[in-house]
Design a protein around this motif. Structure first.
Motif, PDB file in Angstrom:
ATOM      1  N   HIS A 262      14.882   7.349  89.838  1.00 55.16           N
ATOM      2  CA  HIS A 262      14.159   7.574  91.092  1.00 55.16           C
ATOM      3  C   HIS A 262      15.168   7.868  92.193  1.00 55.16           C
ATOM      4  O   HIS A 262      16.267   7.301  92.205  1.00 55.16           O
ATOM      5  N   ASP A 263      14.778   8.708  93.117  1.00 53.66           N
ATOM      6  CA  ASP A 263      15.641   8.984  94.257  1.00 53.66           C
ATOM      7  C   ASP A 263      15.285   8.058  95.407  1.00 53.66           C
ATOM      8  O   ASP A 263      14.482   7.131  95.260  1.00 53.66           O
ATOM      9  N   THR A 264      15.901   8.269  96.572  1.00 46.79           N
ATOM     10  CA  THR A 264      15.692   7.392  97.720  1.00 46.79           C
ATOM     11  C   THR A 264      14.271   7.462  98.260  1.00 46.79           C
ATOM     12  O   THR A 264      13.820   6.521  98.921  1.00 46.79           O
ATOM     13  N   PHE A 265      13.562   8.546  97.993  1.00 50.27           N
ATOM     14  CA  PHE A 265      12.192   8.694  98.472  1.00 50.27           C
ATOM     15  C   PHE A 265      11.148   8.236  97.458  1.00 50.27           C
ATOM     16  O   PHE A 265       9.954   8.378  97.700  1.00 50.27           O
ATOM     17  N   GLY A 266      11.595   7.704  96.321  1.00 44.94           N
ATOM     18  CA  GLY A 266      10.671   7.212  95.323  1.00 44.94           C
ATOM     19  C   GLY A 266      10.176   8.255  94.345  1.00 44.94           C
ATOM     20  O   GLY A 266       9.287   7.958  93.540  1.00 44.94           O
ATOM     21  N   THR A 267      10.736   9.461  94.385  1.00 48.05           N
ATOM     22  CA  THR A 267      10.321  10.498  93.444  1.00 48.05           C
ATOM     23  C   THR A 267      10.862  10.177  92.055  1.00 48.05           C
ATOM     24  O   THR A 267      12.017   9.803  91.897  1.00 48.05           O
TER      25      THR A 267
END
Length: 316
Positions: A262-267
């Protein structure tokens, strides 16, 4: 209930339900708070305790008659005799707030929490300015509303005492842990600001106004109470004890899934593993114009188009 060799065995179903509720769980119960006052208090401290109890209800117990009548001289004896064992076990509380008033430390509030029915850390705050709930004439939030906590100031991120104070205030006011919250339920805001050695606590009610589009316009209305604190003495737990108190059971730790990140934006991203492909055998799109022609018809077409000339023999 009877006790055999240090183990309490219930005799009735009611006692069994009571012990099951107090037993250790993977997901803890809501943290209750004990709010009490010392032998000497002022009207400011008494009203402040009532207002904080109104914010914390129903997960709080307010002692109107102080249980610390026997401990009037030293505050250390207050915590050793009253808070550590008896009242924390009696009310199943892991948080406490103690109010006192004397000439050396006027209008004093002590926020603290317990681990395994022993004091983990305590932070002493002095009230310099106070506006009660009743002094601000506005509509209040319903009882038990889960507040949104906002911390502003660099001290909450860099100074050790303010870091522990932020953690303590989060535990004290955060309310129950819920999986989701509806938009209309986000109406109570507690704002803490650390500036020039003081801590400012403000309480707001968020109002959803019409904005002409789908997203509403938000306004904040102060509802009280309002505090201007000054940081006094602290009693913090050691790093080892603090780490032990924050330990989680293995069953609650999320299991790591392979090839998912997951990335910092929750994707959510996934990785696929495939065998090495031979690009020479890669199937591409076929077009009629790229096909090869064979036979006499193809040679005649080539002559007509001028692409190739037929072979001739020269006679001298």
């Amino acid at each position: 209930m009877k006790q055999y060799g240090g183990v309490i065995k219930p005799k009735t179903k009611r006692a069994k339900r009571f012990l099951d509720n107090r037993a250790p769980k993977l997901t803890e119960n809501i943290k209750n708070a004990m709010i009490m006052k010392g032998g000497n208090t002022s009207m400011t401290v008494t009203q402040a305790l009532k207002d904080i109890y109104a914010l914390k209800k129903p997960s709080a117990v307010l002692y109107k008659n102080t249980p610390c009548r026997l401990c009037k001289n030293s505050q250390s004896s207050v915590f050793c005799l009253c808070l550590q064992e008896f009242f924390s076990k009696k009310t199943d509380s892991s948080l406490f707030l103690f109010g006192s008033h004397n000439k050396k430390r006027p209008n004093n509030l002590i926020f603290g929490r317990l681990f395994d029915f022993h004091v983990l850390d305590m932070i002493e705050l002095g009230i310099e300015k106070y506006i009660s709930l009743s002094d601000i004439k506005s509509s209040k939030c319903p009882e038990g509303t889960k507040p949104m906590l906002v911390f502003a100031g660099e001290a909450f991120d860099h100074e050790n005492d303010h870091k522990r104070l932020k953690s303590l205030l989060t535990d004290f006011f955060r309310g129950p842990v819920v999986p989701s919250v509806r938009l209309a339920g986000l109406e109570h805001v507690l704002h803490f600001t650390a500036l020039e050695g003081k801590i400012y606590m403000r309480s707001y009610r968020s109002l959803l106004k019409k904005s002409g589009c789908r997203t509403p316009r938000i306004e904040l209305e102060e509802i009280g109470p309002s505090f201007d604190f000054i940081l006094r003495r602290t009693h913090l737990a050691s790093d080892d004890l603090y780490k032990t108190a924050h330990r989680q059971p293995k069953a609650l730790k999320p299991k790591k899934k392979k090839n998912i990140s997951h990335d910092t934006f929750g994707t959510k991203f996934g990785r696929l593993h495939m065998q090495k492909q031979d690009l020479a055998k890669l199937q591409t799109r076929k077009m009629k114009g790229l096909r090869k022609r064979r036979g006499p018809a193809a040679a005649a077409a080539a002559v007509v188009e001028g692409e190739t000339s037929p072979k001739t023999t020269e006679v001298e």
